[in-house]
Scaffold this active site. Structure first.
Site, mmCIF file in Angstrom:
data_model
loop_
_atom_site.group_PDB
_atom_site.id
_atom_site.type_symbol
_atom_site.label_atom_id
_atom_site.label_comp_id
_atom_site.label_asym_id
_atom_site.label_seq_id
_atom_site.Cartn_x
_atom_site.Cartn_y
_atom_site.Cartn_z
ATOM 1 N N ALA A 157 6.513 6.969 -1.144
ATOM 2 C CA ALA A 157 7.066 6.280 -2.301
ATOM 3 C C ALA A 157 6.215 5.060 -2.588
ATOM 4 O O ALA A 157 5.362 4.677 -1.792
ATOM 5 C CB ALA A 157 8.524 5.876 -2.060
ATOM 6 N N GLU A 199 6.390 0.979 -4.414
ATOM 7 C CA GLU A 199 7.328 -0.095 -4.731
ATOM 8 C C GLU A 199 7.025 -0.799 -6.044
ATOM 9 O O GLU A 199 7.390 -1.966 -6.224
ATOM 10 C CB GLU A 199 7.319 -1.139 -3.604
ATOM 11 C CG GLU A 199 6.061 -2.001 -3.511
ATOM 12 C CD GLU A 199 4.988 -1.473 -2.575
ATOM 13 O OE1 GLU A 199 4.107 -2.233 -2.172
ATOM 14 O OE2 GLU A 199 5.042 -0.269 -2.267
ATOM 15 N N ASN A 200 6.407 -0.154 -7.032
ATOM 16 C CA ASN A 200 6.123 -0.806 -8.305
ATOM 17 C C ASN A 200 7.299 -1.669 -8.761
ATOM 18 O O ASN A 200 8.446 -1.247 -8.690
ATOM 19 C CB ASN A 200 5.863 0.253 -9.387
ATOM 20 C CG ASN A 200 4.984 1.371 -8.898
ATOM 21 O OD1 ASN A 200 3.850 1.179 -8.540
ATOM 22 N ND2 ASN A 200 5.548 2.572 -8.872
ATOM 23 N N GLU A 211 11.250 0.581 0.101
ATOM 24 C CA GLU A 211 10.674 0.261 -1.204
ATOM 25 C C GLU A 211 11.470 -0.834 -1.902
ATOM 26 O O GLU A 211 10.891 -1.688 -2.580
ATOM 27 C CB GLU A 211 10.600 1.517 -2.073
ATOM 28 C CG GLU A 211 9.854 2.682 -1.454
ATOM 29 C CD GLU A 211 8.474 2.326 -0.916
ATOM 30 O OE1 GLU A 211 7.827 1.412 -1.464
ATOM 31 O OE2 GLU A 211 8.025 2.963 0.053
ATOM 32 N N GLU A 230 3.340 -4.474 4.463
ATOM 33 C CA GLU A 230 3.799 -3.194 5.009
ATOM 34 C C GLU A 230 4.409 -3.339 6.406
ATOM 35 O O GLU A 230 5.459 -2.772 6.690
ATOM 36 C CB GLU A 230 2.657 -2.187 5.022
ATOM 37 C CG GLU A 230 2.154 -1.795 3.633
ATOM 38 C CD GLU A 230 3.223 -1.160 2.759
ATOM 39 O OE1 GLU A 230 4.320 -0.840 3.266
ATOM 40 O OE2 GLU A 230 2.960 -0.991 1.558
#
Length: 891
Positions: A264, A266-267, A300, A322
């Protein structure tokens, strides 16, 4: 694709850009074959660095025009850069118009199409495949995005932030305008356009603000989004309660796509998810899938603060976001688990993953620090070292300053750096400054060696009891082996959470206050710790809850390990003691070159775990599962994968046979009645029942008993949920039962239209225990199956990665067929999607430790891939490092 060998980028060469981009207005005229992108940017000179040309990144773009303040300007293109000489010294407006071709973007980086919809993936350097830009994380701008597309084909138009306008256009088209009020780097930009449906939920935060949550998926998948929505709500509640971090946008959107390189992304405000990390129903997803979705949704969402509001200055700082966010999602998962035993299961599973994936990375060709010093391709450093080992580093912060101290450090971190692009040093300073006088603050420079030194430290512990003085002296020593590019290593700060038990398992007081647990801080090569008023020889329980990512050698006897396994109050060390007992027996047989025979004492110890009335089923399942073959290989200087596999299979067969009646009782006692829920208690029962079933079917193979294969097949047919159905199918497949073939055929017929379930079908066959080469032959044949394709990352991972990376005995063959298969698949994938190809290429990181004849054949395969002249940078960096590391070890 970037071809040839790219120069290394070094962390110490970091410089600020000559220009900043502060505001961006983007307009997309979306078309699969030719999307027009118009970018209008407000640019300003950075007077902190020498004046130079404006250099913008761009790849696979068709440039149409470049304007500064409305006038044409001269420029040139150098490789993947657009160079503009003579840009104004004052602030100016830069307009660029270009086109790109999303439908031909098989690399799935930048703007691409999947299933007739548009999606983006811009981390790490995908934005440059959309338009020319300063595509680096320290350039943060406010974005306004206008999307225009055919209204019938793409009724949903999404981007970051808040929807500010929308409407109809001529010729059946429509538009939407999105504005994100928060400055962000280009890697957090996102666009989605397609025929999607949404599950919606309105929520109110503790601060009293209302927000709209939306989960978008293709039509037909909406019923599988309930768990993801519940996980998102739980994540919001937890982050605000634990760290005081609320949602900061009017809406938060999650979108699922089946073609995606990662789990995935995380925008900001528009998370894009691989459908495998989003969709779940009891009929199609296992307990593990439900847990994974909860974890990734949380991960996310947590990035909204640890990664978005505060982001990385440069890609060398990747673990800043991260590692920290993995730690946060691990803490969330443990809190969601509830009971102490369920929390311990979460921790054990995290450590198992670390040991299975990150420890080999630390001892292989791609060994690198948590904060790398150089790279050729940043995509290759989205690794378990950056993520999982990075999380362990963050966990050590918390161990050294305490839970409340860590929360105070996080608060100071955001007070100092909200809206900034910063470094790992900035995070370390915030945690230390919030906790003056703590073991971290007084050793901060030494602690930060975790960021700069690669490799897994070896911790040696030896104790001595003085009966006359009533003291126990514990001597700790540390050493980190050399890794590529790093020879001698300096001592690191290792927090060792520990306790002492007497021979009957009672916890001993460690000080006058009566504490039975303490934290020893090892920051020298060797240190000695003395405990007083210890009347008899104790059993040390060291590294509780796995308090540091190290390999521990405590020299404990089997008798001492049995004390820990039966009585330790720390559930992790209780599990670890059992794993050590099993590992010791396997390693002894391998080193002696003898068949493995489990002792009656070990078998009785395992029987005691299986029948223990107070242990949770989930813990029992973990304790009764033997160490993985890759982890066993890590303990050996020279690795024979076939010998390891034979030893593990022998141990499993003996446990299956000796505990047959106990397995039957466990299977019958742990059936879950009623409707399906993925809660820890129910999941634990299913896990133990499925392990028992697999052992009973395995035993039936040697005894000739047809009863349990028949029961497994019936359970497979009758199962009301995917956990039990797949567990029964796995029992048949892994035992090589005759009923496996019809079960596999039936499974495929049932789920042929569900891609995620068919991924499980491929993976199960590729990961089955090898017997006489049949598993490899089956996996190779499956590459010709009509449902197989290298173009979908999930499908490629399900078969090729499962075989090459997670089935050592099937992959490492004396005839080298596995290596030929690997080379063929890596080269084929590289032409389609270099990121996925490079990850599969990692299967050969440790070829140089293999015994012959594997070693020579493996090297030949790696050299064959490296010899391809038009190899991508992604794969070339992996294979050339593998070759260089192997040759240096040989010399």
């Amino acid at each position: 694709m970037r071809e040839g060998t790219s120069p290394l980028i070094h962390r110490l060469d970091y410089q600020q850009p000559a220009y900043w981009i502060r505001k961006v207005d983007l307009t997309f005229d979306l078309d699969p074959a030719k999307t027009l992108v118009t970018s209008k940017m407000q640019v300003e000179r950075n007077r902190a660095v020498p004046h130079g040309p404006l250099r913008l990144h761009g790849e696979e773009l068709n440039l149409l025009r470049v304007l500064i303040d409305g006038s044409s300007v001269s420029f040139r293109q150098e490789g993947h850069e657009l160079v503009i000489e003579g840009a104004p010294d004052a602030d100016f407006a830069l307009e660029i118009r270009n086109t790109c071709c999303p439908e031909k973007n098989t690399a799935l980086s930048g703007l691409y199409t999947s299933g007739g919809s548009f999606f983006t993936q811009c981390e790490a350097e995908g934005f440059r495949r959309i338009t020319y830009f300063l595509d680096r994380p320290d350039v943060m701008a406010v974005y306004t995005v206008t999307l225009r597309a055919d209204a019938s084909r793409y009724p949903i138009l999404l981007s970051n932030g808040n929807l500010t306008d929308s409407g109809r256009l001529d010729n059946g088209r429509h538009f939407a305008v999105w504005s994100d009020p928060f400055p962000k780097p280009s890697y957090l930009f996102a666009v989605v356009a397609g025929d999607l449906v949404a599950r919606e939920q309105r929520v109110r935060t503790r601060a009293g603000k209302d927000h709209l949550l939306q989960v978008y998926v293709r039509r037909g998948d909406l019923e599988k989004t309930e768990h993801a929505m519940n996980s998102l709500i739980a994540s919001m509640v937890w982050d605000e309660a634990r760290f005081g971090l609320p949602l900061d946008l009017e809406r938060f959107m999650v979108v699922g796509v089946s073609d995606f390189n990662m789990g995935a992304m995380e925008n900001k405000g528009l998370n894009i998810f691989n459908t495998s990390a989003l969709l779940a129903s009891p009929a199609t997803a296992t307990d593990a899938d439900f847990h994974r979705i909860e974890s990734i949704v949380a991960h996310e969402y947590f990035h909204n603060w640890t990664g978005n509001r505060v982001t990385c200055r440069d890609w060398f700082q990747l673990s800043l976001k991260e590692g920290l966010t993995v730690f946060r999602d691990q803490e969330f998962s443990m809190d969601m688990a509830g009971t102490p035993s369920a929390r311990a299961v979460c921790r054990i599973q995290d450590v198992r993953q670390l040991r299975a994936l990150q420890f080999p990375e630390d001892s292989g060709a791609m060994a690198h620090p948590v904060r790398p010093d150089s790279y050729a391709e940043i995509n290759n450093f989205y690794t378990t070292t950056v993520y999982e080992k990075g999380a362990e580093v963050v966990r050590m912060y918390q161990t050294l300053v305490g839970r409340k101290g860590f929360e105070a450090g996080m608060k100071l971190y955001f007070e100092r750096h909200d809206g900034q692009a910063v470094t790992c040093d900035d995070f370390a300073a915030a945690i230390a400054d919030a906790n003056p006088g703590s073991p971290l603050a007084t050793r901060l420079d030494t602690f930060k060696r975790w960021y700069s030194q690669a490799g897994t430290p070896r911790l040696t512990a030896r104790g001595e009891h003085d009966a006359a003085a009533r003291t126990y002296t514990l001597r700790l020593a540390q050493h980190t082996p050399a890794t590529p590019g790093q020879g001698d290593k300096q001592p690191q700060v290792i927090p060792v959470v520990m306790g002492l038990l007497d021979r009957h398992g009672a916890a001993l007081a460690l000080n006058a206050a009566g504490d039975t647990e303490t934290v020893l801080v090892l920051d020298q090569a060797e240190q000695t710790f003395v405990f007083e008023n210890i009347d008899s020889e104790p059993v040390p329980s060291l590294l509780r809850d796995f308090s540091a990512p190290v390999v521990l050698d405590d020299g404990l006897s089997d008798a001492a390990l049995l004390v820990l396994m039966r009585h330790d109050s720390d559930a992790f060390n209780r599990w670890e003691a059992g794993q050590r007992l099993a590992l010791n027996r396997i390693l002894h047989a391998l080193r002696a070159g003898q068949p493995l025979v489990l002792s009656p004492a070990f078998i009785e110890a395992m029987r005691g775990v299986l029948n223990h009335p107070e242990l949770d089923p989930a813990f029992k399942e973990l304790a009764l599962t033997l160490p993985g073959e890759s982890y066993i290989a890590e303990q050996l200087d020279v690795v024979d994968p076939q010998a390891i596999h034979a030893a593990v299979m022998a141990a499993q067969a003996q446990l299956a046979s000796a505990l047959r009646d106990d397995w039957i009782a466990a299977f019958e006692a742990h059936q879950v009645q009623g409707g399906y829920t993925p809660d820890p208690a129910s999941s634990g029962k299913r896990a133990l029942a499925n392990l028992a079933l697999s052992m009973l079917v395995l035993d039936a193979r040697s005894s000739g008993d047809a009863v349990w294969p028949g029961k497994a097949y019936q359970r497979f047919k009758d199962a009301s949920n995917m956990t039990d159905r797949l567990g029964a199918l796995a029992a048949l497949v892994n035992a090589g039962a005759e009923l496996a073939a019809p079960a596999l055929e039936r499974f495929h017929a049932l789920f042929k239209d569900d891609a995620l379930v068919i991924d499980k079908w491929f993976a199960l066959q590729a990961r089955a225990p090898e017997v006489d080469g049949r598993v490899f032959a089956r996996a190779k044949a499956l590459t010709k199956h009509p449902d197989f394709t290298l173009r979908n990352p999930n499908r490629a991972r399900s078969l090729v990665a499962s075989l090459c990376m997670f089935n050592p005995a099937a992959f490492h063959r004396t005839d080298a067929a596995g290596y030929v298969f690997w080379a063929d698949q890596v080269l084929a994938m590289d032409a389609i999607n270099p990121q996925i190809a490079s990850r599969i290429a990692r299967a050969m990181d440790r070829w140089s430790v293999l015994a012959e004849p594997y070693r020579s054949a493996a090297r030949e395969a790696v050299a064959r891939v490296a010899a391809k002249p038009d190899l991508s940078t992604d794969v070339r960096e992996i294979v050339e490092r593998a070759l260089a590391s192997g040759e240096s070890q040989a010399s």
